[in-house]
Design an enzyme around this catalytic site. Sequence first.
Site, PDB file in Angstrom:
ATOM      1  NE  ARG A 132      38.734  30.444  40.363  1.00  0.00           N
ATOM      2  CZ  ARG A 132      38.451  30.755  39.103  1.00  0.00           C
ATOM      3  NH1 ARG A 132      39.433  30.770  38.185  1.00  0.00           N
ATOM      4  NH2 ARG A 132      37.223  31.049  38.734  1.00  0.00           N
ATOM      5  CE  LYS A 191      37.143  26.998  40.909  1.00  0.00           C
ATOM      6  NZ  LYS A 191      35.899  27.291  41.669  1.00  0.00           N
ATOM      7  CG  HIS A 193      39.596  33.394  47.870  1.00  0.00           C
ATOM      8  ND1 HIS A 193      40.194  32.678  46.855  1.00  0.00           N
ATOM      9  CD2 HIS A 193      38.323  33.603  47.460  1.00  0.00           C
ATOM     10  CE1 HIS A 193      39.322  32.457  45.894  1.00  0.00           C
ATOM     11  NE2 HIS A 193      38.179  33.015  46.225  1.00  0.00           N
ATOM     12  NE  ARG A 196      38.896  34.584  42.773  1.00  0.00           N
ATOM     13  CZ  ARG A 196      38.905  34.495  41.436  1.00  0.00           C
ATOM     14  NH1 ARG A 196      39.998  34.846  40.782  1.00  0.00           N
ATOM     15  NH2 ARG A 196      37.851  34.065  40.775  1.00  0.00           N
ATOM     16  CG  HIS A 208      33.678  34.967  38.762  1.00  0.00           C
ATOM     17  ND1 HIS A 208      33.366  36.138  39.435  1.00  0.00           N
ATOM     18  CD2 HIS A 208      34.400  34.225  39.634  1.00  0.00           C
ATOM     19  CE1 HIS A 208      33.881  36.093  40.650  1.00  0.00           C
ATOM     20  NE2 HIS A 208      34.506  34.945  40.786  1.00  0.00           N
ATOM     21  CE1 TYR A 261      34.870  40.128  45.574  1.00  0.00           C
ATOM     22  CE2 TYR A 261      34.075  39.223  43.491  1.00  0.00           C
ATOM     23  CZ  TYR A 261      34.865  39.118  44.622  1.00  0.00           C
ATOM     24  OH  TYR A 261      35.649  38.001  44.809  1.00  0.00           O
TER      25      TYR A 261
END
Length: 316
Positions: A161, A185, A256, A259, A282, A291
């Site tokens: 990220r 995160k 992004h 990514r 994730h 995806y």
Amino acid sequence: MSKSEQSLTQFLDYLKKERFYSKHTIKAYKKDLEDFLNFLVEYFGRSLTDFNEINRESIRFYLGNEYDKRILKGRSSVPYSSRTIARKLASVKSFLKYLVRVELMKNNPALLLKTPKIKKLLPNFIDQKLIDKLMNLPSAETPLGLRDRAILELFYSTGMRLSELVGLNVNDLDPDKQLVLVFGKGGKDRLIPFGKHAKLAIVEYLKSRNISFNTDWGKNPLFISNRQNRISISTVQRRIRGYIGQVSHSQRLGPHILRHSFATHLLDKGADIRSVKDLLGHSSLSSTQVYTHIQSEKLKKIYKQAHPHGSKMETK
């Protein structure tokens, strides 16, 4: 400071210190919840003294009020999107959940409220044939160009990220094992491998700063600005947008897209989706499965172009 303002401050502090949310996310929560608390003052005709007064009806009125708001764009006006309303409801749910947790509310009246349906957009990505052209756009003759090339290469090589890349220190990279430690995160760390192109680009960039991996640089930021400070998110966004705009005509040109390209190209080459999930950081597989939809659309396109009856294929 009112009781509502005090509780909001404590909630935002909780998001920062215990949930490790980014400054950007906390800023969004703050704006949404300030709007919500201001609305409640109007709704009840007075300052809120007991959070238990908040019920589903008042929350519905708030969301309806937000939905009817108009954002002026020239001479036209556009209502808030379903995505924005969904985000605002999520902010309210999280805040009320916190109030229940600290025993300022008996229950969360927002739990059973349905989130507006959001039209899912497939992630943009850069065609593999254009990647080399993109990576060679920054000049290899200037410190600024070497930095931008290292950023592009590391971004595409790891799929991390933007906030993770900006937060990297020199010592977070192990050039021998070609691994980078990323602080993700929710305070979760993960190790991501990076390729030789990224390694070479970073080594050349660090040479321009008279830095090598053989020295302990502690918390020295990996990427810096012209003023020798840690590079800002807005600077990376602006620089990368300029480069990507030279190889892509997409309307969404932010960092992004690298990514998304990382994940899409891995899956195209047969990578296991669970491995891609772990590399992206994730928390659930559902976030990564978007995806696979890209692959489905690409296969449909190839089928329509190549199969004798493909042009008559029904698309939905």
